[in-house]
Design a protein around this motif. Sequence first.
Motif, PDB file in Angstrom:
ATOM      1  N   GLY A   1       0.809  -1.222   0.000  1.00 30.25           N
ATOM      2  CA  GLY A   1       0.000   0.000   0.000  1.00 30.25           C
ATOM      3  C   GLY A   1       0.837   1.264   0.000  1.00 30.25           C
ATOM      4  O   GLY A   1       0.316   2.360  -0.254  1.00 30.25           O
ATOM      5  N   TYR A   2       2.131   1.137   0.269  1.00 34.83           N
ATOM      6  CA  TYR A   2       3.012   2.302   0.364  1.00 34.83           C
ATOM      7  C   TYR A   2       3.857   2.527  -0.890  1.00 34.83           C
ATOM      8  O   TYR A   2       4.677   3.441  -0.921  1.00 34.83           O
ATOM      9  CB  TYR A   2       3.931   2.147   1.582  1.00 34.83           C
ATOM     10  CG  TYR A   2       3.199   2.213   2.896  1.00 34.83           C
ATOM     11  CD1 TYR A   2       3.020   3.424   3.561  1.00 34.83           C
ATOM     12  CD2 TYR A   2       2.646   1.064   3.455  1.00 34.83           C
ATOM     13  CE1 TYR A   2       2.320   3.481   4.766  1.00 34.83           C
ATOM     14  CE2 TYR A   2       1.946   1.112   4.662  1.00 34.83           C
ATOM     15  CZ  TYR A   2       1.788   2.327   5.303  1.00 34.83           C
ATOM     16  OH  TYR A   2       1.093   2.387   6.477  1.00 34.83           O
ATOM     17  N   ILE A   3       3.670   1.713  -1.922  1.00 39.15           N
ATOM     18  CA  ILE A   3       4.462   1.900  -3.132  1.00 39.15           C
ATOM     19  C   ILE A   3       4.092   3.219  -3.805  1.00 39.15           C
ATOM     20  O   ILE A   3       2.961   3.702  -3.704  1.00 39.15           O
ATOM     21  CB  ILE A   3       4.266   0.737  -4.133  1.00 39.15           C
ATOM     22  CG1 ILE A   3       2.780   0.570  -4.504  1.00 39.15           C
ATOM     23  CG2 ILE A   3       4.839  -0.551  -3.588  1.00 39.15           C
ATOM     24  CD1 ILE A   3       2.539  -0.450  -5.598  1.00 39.15           C
ATOM     25  N   ARG A   4       5.080   3.815  -4.495  1.00 39.16           N
ATOM     26  CA  ARG A   4       4.847   5.077  -5.196  1.00 39.16           C
ATOM     27  C   ARG A   4       5.542   5.043  -6.549  1.00 39.16           C
ATOM     28  O   ARG A   4       6.645   4.501  -6.676  1.00 39.16           O
ATOM     29  CB  ARG A   4       5.347   6.254  -4.360  1.00 39.16           C
ATOM     30  CG  ARG A   4       4.626   6.374  -3.026  1.00 39.16           C
ATOM     31  CD  ARG A   4       5.219   7.422  -2.117  1.00 39.16           C
ATOM     32  NE  ARG A   4       4.834   8.777  -2.477  1.00 39.16           N
ATOM     33  CZ  ARG A   4       5.155   9.850  -1.760  1.00 39.16           C
ATOM     34  NH1 ARG A   4       5.854   9.705  -0.632  1.00 39.16           N
ATOM     35  NH2 ARG A   4       4.792  11.053  -2.146  1.00 39.16           N
ATOM     36  N   SER A   5       4.898   5.602  -7.532  1.00 41.88           N
ATOM     37  CA  SER A   5       5.471   5.632  -8.873  1.00 41.88           C
ATOM     38  C   SER A   5       6.433   6.820  -9.002  1.00 41.88           C
ATOM     39  O   SER A   5       6.636   7.582  -8.057  1.00 41.88           O
ATOM     40  CB  SER A   5       4.362   5.726  -9.920  1.00 41.88           C
ATOM     41  OG  SER A   5       3.550   6.856  -9.685  1.00 41.88           O
ATOM     42  N   LYS A   6       7.006   6.960 -10.179  1.00 43.41           N
ATOM     43  CA  LYS A   6       8.048   7.960 -10.404  1.00 43.41           C
ATOM     44  C   LYS A   6       7.560   9.376 -10.142  1.00 43.41           C
ATOM     45  O   LYS A   6       8.341  10.263  -9.773  1.00 43.41           O
ATOM     46  CB  LYS A   6       8.567   7.840 -11.839  1.00 43.41           C
ATOM     47  CG  LYS A   6       9.846   8.611 -12.116  1.00 43.41           C
ATOM     48  CD  LYS A   6      10.343   8.325 -13.524  1.00 43.41           C
ATOM     49  CE  LYS A   6      11.643   9.095 -13.806  1.00 43.41           C
ATOM     50  NZ  LYS A   6      12.147   8.805 -15.182  1.00 43.41           N
ATOM     51  N   ASP A   7       6.264   9.629 -10.333  1.00 41.94           N
ATOM     52  CA  ASP A   7       5.723  10.972 -10.100  1.00 41.94           C
ATOM     53  C   ASP A   7       5.348  11.209  -8.641  1.00 41.94           C
ATOM     54  O   ASP A   7       4.759  12.238  -8.297  1.00 41.94           O
ATOM     55  CB  ASP A   7       4.522  11.235 -11.006  1.00 41.94           C
ATOM     56  CG  ASP A   7       3.366  10.269 -10.765  1.00 41.94           C
ATOM     57  OD1 ASP A   7       3.458   9.451  -9.828  1.00 41.94           O
ATOM     58  OD2 ASP A   7       2.381  10.320 -11.524  1.00 41.94           O
ATOM     59  N   GLY A   8       5.688  10.254  -7.783  1.00 42.15           N
ATOM     60  CA  GLY A   8       5.436  10.411  -6.356  1.00 42.15           C
ATOM     61  C   GLY A   8       4.051   9.984  -5.914  1.00 42.15           C
ATOM     62  O   GLY A   8       3.725  10.060  -4.726  1.00 42.15           O
ATOM     63  N   ARG A   9       3.245   9.527  -6.845  1.00 39.76           N
ATOM     64  CA  ARG A   9       1.895   9.106  -6.495  1.00 39.76           C
ATOM     65  C   ARG A   9       1.835   7.610  -6.210  1.00 39.76           C
ATOM     66  O   ARG A   9       2.626   6.843  -6.741  1.00 39.76           O
ATOM     67  CB  ARG A   9       0.911   9.470  -7.615  1.00 39.76           C
ATOM     68  CG  ARG A   9       0.770  10.969  -7.802  1.00 39.76           C
ATOM     69  CD  ARG A   9      -0.338  11.324  -8.768  1.00 39.76           C
ATOM     70  NE  ARG A   9      -0.485  12.778  -8.879  1.00 39.76           N
ATOM     71  CZ  ARG A   9      -1.424  13.392  -9.574  1.00 39.76           C
ATOM     72  NH1 ARG A   9      -2.337  12.662 -10.220  1.00 39.76           N
ATOM     73  NH2 ARG A   9      -1.480  14.704  -9.626  1.00 39.76           N
ATOM     74  N   GLY A  10       0.869   7.246  -5.374  1.00 37.22           N
ATOM     75  CA  GLY A  10       0.692   5.859  -5.008  1.00 37.22           C
ATOM     76  C   GLY A  10      -0.781   5.516  -4.910  1.00 37.22           C
ATOM     77  O   GLY A  10      -1.652   6.277  -5.372  1.00 37.22           O
ATOM     78  N   PRO A  11      -1.106   4.407  -4.274  1.00 42.42           N
ATOM     79  CA  PRO A  11      -2.502   3.950  -4.210  1.00 42.42           C
ATOM     80  C   PRO A  11      -3.494   4.990  -3.695  1.00 42.42           C
ATOM     81  O   PRO A  11      -4.607   5.100  -4.225  1.00 42.42           O
ATOM     82  CB  PRO A  11      -2.417   2.744  -3.269  1.00 42.42           C
ATOM     83  CG  PRO A  11      -1.025   2.226  -3.457  1.00 42.42           C
ATOM     84  CD  PRO A  11      -0.179   3.440  -3.664  1.00 42.42           C
ATOM     85  N   MET A  12      -3.110   5.759  -2.681  1.00 42.90           N
ATOM     86  CA  MET A  12      -4.056   6.722  -2.128  1.00 42.90           C
ATOM     87  C   MET A  12      -4.369   7.837  -3.129  1.00 42.90           C
ATOM     88  O   MET A  12      -5.524   8.272  -3.248  1.00 42.90           O
ATOM     89  CB  MET A  12      -3.516   7.313  -0.823  1.00 42.90           C
ATOM     90  CG  MET A  12      -4.550   8.104  -0.041  1.00 42.90           C
ATOM     91  SD  MET A  12      -5.967   7.098   0.519  1.00 42.90           S
ATOM     92  CE  MET A  12      -5.313   6.446   2.062  1.00 42.90           C
ATOM     93  N   TRP A  13      -3.374   8.292  -3.878  1.00 47.64           N
ATOM     94  CA  TRP A  13      -3.610   9.309  -4.912  1.00 47.64           C
ATOM     95  C   TRP A  13      -4.590   8.765  -5.963  1.00 47.64           C
ATOM     96  O   TRP A  13      -5.510   9.439  -6.378  1.00 47.64           O
ATOM     97  CB  TRP A  13      -2.298   9.696  -5.596  1.00 47.64           C
ATOM     98  CG  TRP A  13      -1.471  10.706  -4.878  1.00 47.64           C
ATOM     99  CD1 TRP A  13      -1.466  12.074  -5.058  1.00 47.64           C
ATOM    100  CD2 TRP A  13      -0.504  10.454  -3.848  1.00 47.64           C
ATOM    101  NE1 TRP A  13      -0.557  12.684  -4.223  1.00 47.64           N
ATOM    102  CE2 TRP A  13       0.054  11.708  -3.469  1.00 47.64           C
ATOM    103  CE3 TRP A  13      -0.043   9.308  -3.215  1.00 47.64           C
ATOM    104  CZ2 TRP A  13       1.039  11.829  -2.499  1.00 47.64           C
ATOM    105  CZ3 TRP A  13       0.938   9.422  -2.256  1.00 47.64           C
ATOM    106  CH2 TRP A  13       1.461  10.668  -1.892  1.00 47.64           C
ATOM    107  N   TRP A  14      -4.330   7.523  -6.394  1.00 53.28           N
ATOM    108  CA  TRP A  14      -5.140   6.938  -7.468  1.00 53.28           C
ATOM    109  C   TRP A  14      -6.587   6.711  -6.997  1.00 53.28           C
ATOM    110  O   TRP A  14      -7.516   6.895  -7.767  1.00 53.28           O
ATOM    111  CB  TRP A  14      -4.506   5.637  -7.943  1.00 53.28           C
ATOM    112  CG  TRP A  14      -3.087   5.842  -8.413  1.00 53.28           C
ATOM    113  CD1 TRP A  14      -2.596   6.938  -9.053  1.00 53.28           C
ATOM    114  CD2 TRP A  14      -1.982   4.953  -8.228  1.00 53.28           C
ATOM    115  NE1 TRP A  14      -1.249   6.784  -9.298  1.00 53.28           N
ATOM    116  CE2 TRP A  14      -0.849   5.584  -8.808  1.00 53.28           C
ATOM    117  CE3 TRP A  14      -1.829   3.694  -7.654  1.00 53.28           C
ATOM    118  CZ2 TRP A  14       0.422   4.981  -8.817  1.00 53.28           C
ATOM    119  CZ3 TRP A  14      -0.574   3.085  -7.662  1.00 53.28           C
ATOM    120  CH2 TRP A  14       0.538   3.728  -8.231  1.00 53.28           C
ATOM    121  N   ALA A  15      -6.745   6.334  -5.728  1.00 55.30           N
ATOM    122  CA  ALA A  15      -8.090   6.114  -5.203  1.00 55.30           C
ATOM    123  C   ALA A  15      -8.868   7.432  -5.103  1.00 55.30           C
ATOM    124  O   ALA A  15     -10.051   7.500  -5.442  1.00 55.30           O
ATOM    125  CB  ALA A  15      -8.010   5.434  -3.836  1.00 55.30           C
TER     126      ALA A  15
END
Length: 351
Positions: free
Chosen positions: A293-307
């Motif tokens: 749940g804490y992974i983040r992509s290159k732009d700094g976004r992760g699951p919480m941003w996408w949700a």
Amino acid sequence: NTWNHEHIALLGKALTTDVEEGHEIAKHLADYVLLWGGGGGDDLAKSPHLARIANSVYRDHCPRDPTCRAFGFIDRRGSPSPMMERSFLYNLHSHMIKPGVAADPDLFEEVFRSKYGRVRIFKIVGVVEESKRWVADPANRQCDVPGSWFCPGQYPPGLSKILARKKDFAQLEDFNRGDSDEQYQKEYFEALQNPEKAREHAIRNEAYQRQQQKLEQRKVKRVTVNSDGSTTDHGETGGINLNKAKVAEWKAKRDAVYNNWENTEDTTLMWTMIDQNEISAVKSWLEDEPLIGYIRSKDGRGPMWWAFEKRNQEMVKLLMKYDIPYNDKDANGLTPVDLLQGKQSLNDYLY
């Protein structure tokens, strides 16, 4: 030997599927595998076309991906996609040449390598002698008339399981066939017209399929994260909270994951699952691997941003149960809540 389209597809299937399945096919067809390497137009460079031919007959080869974009190179350096990296051909082609790549000695034995490594020959370990005897038996050939010289052979019974999965290829101009393949042809040409979209969809789909397999095979033992950062083992320990040392270790791992901004298979897969509202799949993954749940992509976004971006309240609340932050910033200084753009409030997600 390339008798017809279906036979080329079978060979393409063996070469571009994973090592184990490829070996399972090859051991009924041949004693040796000869490879042409060295870059340029070598066998690996041509292999994406083989994967497409394989998929035209074996539709489960690249599911929902008619041009088989999941199989190929992902950059100009020749880095393989995950599907290519797992393949029979890649593992033999790159054997003892690329770091970390070696053919399984239980399946293959390298018996020849030319001076500069352009030609390599591998012996197939475990060739099925029964299949060799079967195809050599004249009684198993199909002559057009008794005594004819035209007597094509047949595949041995050992390949019946893989052959049962094929769908004979239909050319667009093949008007004499009783059935049609319009849907496949439509999807194929749509993918050709928009290759980038097809490739993006294929990579996400392939990653999703792999995660579904992982979820099916997941361990019975479970470890979940409590709101105070402690972890609870729901498996062998019967729900006993782990000690402070374990909690500190977990927090260190969590921070390492959260502070590593990188585009990976996992970030692609998680984005896909959230985009497709796969609540149960995300929940199972979090139960298996709380740190995911804490992974983040290159732009700094992760699951919480996408949700939040999808305004998916159920997904947000699921992530909150695992204490995934919702007030940190991405590379552009935006928090997950900022993605609501004033159309909803945080309270809609907290209560």
